[in-house]
Scaffold this motif. Structure first.
Motif, PDB file in Angstrom:
ATOM      1  N   THR A  48      44.120  43.200  31.637  1.00 29.62           N
ATOM      2  CA  THR A  48      45.432  43.131  32.297  1.00 29.62           C
ATOM      3  C   THR A  48      46.473  42.701  31.270  1.00 29.62           C
ATOM      4  O   THR A  48      46.183  41.930  30.360  1.00 29.62           O
ATOM      5  CB  THR A  48      45.429  42.112  33.458  1.00 29.62           C
ATOM      6  N   PHE A  90      51.158  50.427  36.789  1.00 35.91           N
ATOM      7  CA  PHE A  90      50.792  51.006  38.077  1.00 35.91           C
ATOM      8  C   PHE A  90      49.276  50.962  38.274  1.00 35.91           C
ATOM      9  O   PHE A  90      48.794  50.634  39.367  1.00 35.91           O
ATOM     10  CB  PHE A  90      51.296  52.448  38.145  1.00 35.91           C
ATOM     11  N   LYS A  91      48.534  51.283  37.229  1.00 34.41           N
ATOM     12  CA  LYS A  91      47.069  51.263  37.324  1.00 34.41           C
ATOM     13  C   LYS A  91      46.556  49.861  37.607  1.00 34.41           C
ATOM     14  O   LYS A  91      45.524  49.683  38.247  1.00 34.41           O
ATOM     15  CB  LYS A  91      46.453  51.796  36.031  1.00 34.41           C
ATOM     16  N   GLU A  92      47.291  48.866  37.110  1.00 33.69           N
ATOM     17  CA  GLU A  92      46.917  47.469  37.367  1.00 33.69           C
ATOM     18  C   GLU A  92      47.423  46.992  38.730  1.00 33.69           C
ATOM     19  O   GLU A  92      47.247  45.838  39.099  1.00 33.69           O
ATOM     20  CB  GLU A  92      47.501  46.556  36.281  1.00 33.69           C
ATOM     21  N   LYS A  93      48.098  47.886  39.494  1.00 31.82           N
ATOM     22  CA  LYS A  93      48.690  47.575  40.794  1.00 31.82           C
ATOM     23  C   LYS A  93      49.831  46.571  40.686  1.00 31.82           C
ATOM     24  O   LYS A  93      50.163  45.881  41.654  1.00 31.82           O
ATOM     25  CB  LYS A  93      47.636  47.084  41.786  1.00 31.82           C
ATOM     26  N   ASN A  94      50.395  46.478  39.489  1.00 28.41           N
ATOM     27  CA  ASN A  94      51.576  45.635  39.290  1.00 28.41           C
ATOM     28  C   ASN A  94      52.803  46.539  39.500  1.00 28.41           C
ATOM     29  O   ASN A  94      53.475  46.950  38.554  1.00 28.41           O
ATOM     30  CB  ASN A  94      51.574  45.023  37.888  1.00 28.41           C
ATOM     31  N   TYR A  95      53.075  46.830  40.774  1.00 29.70           N
ATOM     32  CA  TYR A  95      54.057  47.855  41.104  1.00 29.70           C
ATOM     33  C   TYR A  95      55.487  47.431  40.776  1.00 29.70           C
ATOM     34  O   TYR A  95      56.319  48.276  40.436  1.00 29.70           O
ATOM     35  CB  TYR A  95      53.937  48.232  42.576  1.00 29.70           C
ATOM     36  N   ALA A 126      55.446  53.799  43.338  1.00 29.48           N
ATOM     37  CA  ALA A 126      55.402  52.333  43.242  1.00 29.48           C
ATOM     38  C   ALA A 126      56.125  51.696  44.424  1.00 29.48           C
ATOM     39  O   ALA A 126      55.632  50.736  45.029  1.00 29.48           O
ATOM     40  CB  ALA A 126      56.014  51.881  41.925  1.00 29.48           C
ATOM     41  N   HIS A 129      53.961  51.919  47.591  1.00 18.32           N
ATOM     42  CA  HIS A 129      52.878  50.933  47.669  1.00 18.32           C
ATOM     43  C   HIS A 129      53.399  49.535  47.964  1.00 18.32           C
ATOM     44  O   HIS A 129      52.650  48.691  48.474  1.00 18.32           O
ATOM     45  CB  HIS A 129      52.063  50.938  46.371  1.00 18.32           C
TER      46      HIS A 129
END
Length: 394
Positions: A48, A90-95, A126, A129
């Motif tokens: 991350t 985005f892949k880390e869901k840190n939108y 993003a 989500h």
């Protein structure tokens, strides 16, 4: 070819070096206790990205970031690097950080319309989500404006419309997309779902409208029945009327306009007047017992019923627990209604019907609930209570 003696000397040197290597630690090696933490600082192996990039703690990553944000590079190159950075977030869901990267990329205003379309579509994803449906839809629409056939933008726009319950708009997005991609499975599925939701919403709207129309007709009939009987309803005072010296609860201004507001008793009692199939009115009625600070509530007192009908039930075989002196027998009870404006009590014959009393010229129904005072004949409290009021019979 080296002699056997030279080969032997070389081997002896290597052995000596290896022996020395085994006994000395490599100065720049990872420590045994924190090697995983140190390993994670290497950009290639990071799981991350850190929240803040300190050049001393993450020198390699700071260098990469400097390359990404190098203002001397062409705008298109910077925008592409920011797109890649946003994709990593985005892949880390840190939108949220992904949105910042895509937004910064769009601000570069590069001439590559394909790249700008991707930045908008990715930012829409993003936002989607994060639940920012309106922002996501705006980005999808902007991407579609640049490239009307961009499949991801079309799909995202449909999904946003469905989430926003704009089903007709979702169908329109699908139809536009299917012109460019007639066999796309996802668009076809979304088209079917949006159409189903649209038809269900239209059906619910029709039902709600019919129900509203029915309720309106019932309320109009109810108000007409009250008006035909000459029953007077007190209207809730408007703010400008409160405190006025000219207020008169019995004035024509207060009672001339019948409305549903003047029947609003549900907040306090949960009941309201209604008209039955035979055309009779049923009122919520409140009985007050000031001697004991008690009350009774009848949710549906038929206008054709007499007071004694209810009093005989309420004070029949079992008297209320607060009547410790057992004075509240039906034959001992006196019923009154109050004209607050004239400070007058009107005594009601228990054999009278509710309708007869409600039609009295000085009876005004407040908050949709007629109320009556009940006293026990012969009690000392009754005598004292009545001395403070003017008494009139019906």
């Amino acid at each position: 070819m080296a002699s056997s003696t030279e080969q032997h000397d070389s081997d002896d040197g290597m052995d000596e070096f290896m022996d020395k290597f085994k006994t000395q630690r490599y100065k720049n090696a990872f420590s045994e206790n924190s090697w995983e933490e140190e390993f994670n600082k290497v950009p290639m192996f990071m799981k991350t990205a850190p929240e803040e990039i300190d050049p001393q703690t993450y020198p390699e990553l700071a260098c990469l970031q400097a390359i990404i944000h190098d203002e001397d590079r062409p705008a298109e190159e910077q925008a592409r690097s920011l797109k890649d950075e946003g994709n990593a977030f985005f892949k880390e869901k840190n939108y949220q950080k992904a949105i910042l990267s895509y937004t910064t990329g769009l601000k570069k205003k590069c001439g590559d319309q394909d790249l700008n379309t991707v930045l908008l579509t990715n930012r829409a994803a993003a936002h989607f989500h994060l639940g920012n449906m309106r922002s996501a839809l705006n980005d999808a629409a902007a991407a579609k404006k640049i490239k009307p056939d961009h499949l991801k933008a079309l799909i995202r726009g449909v999904q946003c419309c469905i989430e926003l319950h704009n089903f007709a708009e979702a169908v329109q997005w699908c139809d536009e997309g299917l012109k460019e991609h007639p066999n796309d499975k996802k668009l076809l599925e979304l088209r079917a779902a949006a159409d189903k939701h649209k038809r269900a919403a239209e059906r619910d709207a029709r039902k709600a409208k019919a129900k509203e129309k029915k309720l309106h007709s019932e309320k109009e009939a109810l108000l007409a029945a009250i008006k035909d009987r000459g029953i007077k309803l007190l209207q809730p005072l408007k703010p400008r009327q409160q405190g006025s010296d000219s207020e008169d609860e019995g004035s024509s201004a207060a009672i001339s306009q019948l409305s549903l507001d003047s029947l609003s008793s549900q907040e306090a009692t949960g009941a309201h007047v209604f008209l039955d199939e035979q055309g009779s009115l049923h009122w919520p009625v409140l009985f007050l017992y000031p001697e004991h600070q008690q009350s009774d509530f009848i949710s549906a007192f038929c206008e054709n019923s007499s007071f004694i009908d209810h009093l005989a039930v309420m004070f029949g075989e079992e008297l209320p627990p607060w009547d410790t002196d057992r004075k509240y027998n039906p034959q001992n009870l006196q019923v009154y209604f109050e004209d607050a404006k004239k400070e007058t009590l009107y005594q009601v014959d228990p054999e009278m019907s509710l309708l007869k009393v409600l039609q009295h010229k000085r009876f005004f129904i407040k908050a949709g609930t007629p109320s009556f005072i009940v006293l026990s004949n012969g009690s000392s409290f009754r005598k004292q209570f009545l001395t403070e009021k003017k008494i009139q019979g019906l």
